[in-house]
Design a protein around this motif. Structure first.
Motif, PDB file in Angstrom:
ATOM      1  N   SER A  22      48.549  54.889  60.206  1.00 21.60           N
ATOM      2  CA  SER A  22      47.662  55.254  59.101  1.00 21.60           C
ATOM      3  C   SER A  22      47.093  54.003  58.437  1.00 21.60           C
ATOM      4  O   SER A  22      47.574  52.887  58.645  1.00 21.60           O
ATOM      5  CB  SER A  22      48.424  56.081  58.062  1.00 21.60           C
ATOM      6  N   LYS A  23      46.095  54.216  57.600  1.00 24.88           N
ATOM      7  CA  LYS A  23      45.451  53.112  56.895  1.00 24.88           C
ATOM      8  C   LYS A  23      46.449  52.377  55.992  1.00 24.88           C
ATOM      9  O   LYS A  23      46.462  51.141  55.939  1.00 24.88           O
ATOM     10  CB  LYS A  23      44.292  53.680  56.069  1.00 24.88           C
ATOM     11  N   GLU A  24      47.284  53.131  55.293  1.00 23.09           N
ATOM     12  CA  GLU A  24      48.256  52.506  54.383  1.00 23.09           C
ATOM     13  C   GLU A  24      49.357  51.776  55.154  1.00 23.09           C
ATOM     14  O   GLU A  24      49.779  50.688  54.767  1.00 23.09           O
ATOM     15  CB  GLU A  24      48.863  53.548  53.447  1.00 23.09           C
TER      16      GLU A  24
ATOM     17  N   ARG B 288      48.953  50.440  58.032  1.00 23.06           N
ATOM     18  CA  ARG B 288      48.274  49.244  58.546  1.00 23.06           C
ATOM     19  C   ARG B 288      48.258  48.163  57.466  1.00 23.06           C
ATOM     20  O   ARG B 288      48.479  46.992  57.740  1.00 23.06           O
ATOM     21  CB  ARG B 288      46.852  49.597  58.985  1.00 23.06           C
ATOM     22  N   ARG B 289      48.008  48.573  56.221  1.00 19.24           N
ATOM     23  CA  ARG B 289      48.004  47.624  55.100  1.00 19.24           C
ATOM     24  C   ARG B 289      49.384  46.990  54.910  1.00 19.24           C
ATOM     25  O   ARG B 289      49.502  45.785  54.662  1.00 19.24           O
ATOM     26  CB  ARG B 289      47.567  48.365  53.837  1.00 19.24           C
TER      27      ARG B 289
END
Length: 94
Positions: free
Chosen positions: A29-31, A33-34
């Protein structure tokens, strides 16, 4: 890691198009990945959390998911976390 499927038709192989292989596993997910991007080298939990700068609960569950899917590994002796370069590069290529 990406893969592909071939089928044999009239003594010749051809690429099967239009299907995603099932072995790709879950997408990051984007988070998550962060969280992963905040881990640039071997870091302790506290330093990694500070580098991420987000919610502690989100971080904890994200790290658990990243570890379970082999994006990161923990060195119990040193108490540090580091990215699993092979898995990370495969995810970036996907």
């Amino acid at each position: 890691m990406r893969s592909y499927t071939l089928e044999l038709v009239n003594d010749a192989y051809r690429l099967v198009v239009g299907q995603l292989p099932e072995d790709l596993g879950p997408r990051i997910s984007k988070e998550r990945r962060r969280i992963l991007d905040a881990l640039s080298q071997a870091m302790g939990w506290t330093d990694w959390l500070a580098s991420y700068g987000g919610n502690k609960d989100t971080f904890s569950s994200g790290v658990r998911w990243l570890r379970d899917h082999e994006y990161v590994r923990q060195d119990d002796e040193r108490g540090t976390w580091s990215p699993n370069q092979f898995t990370v590069e495969q995810a970036r290529a996907a």
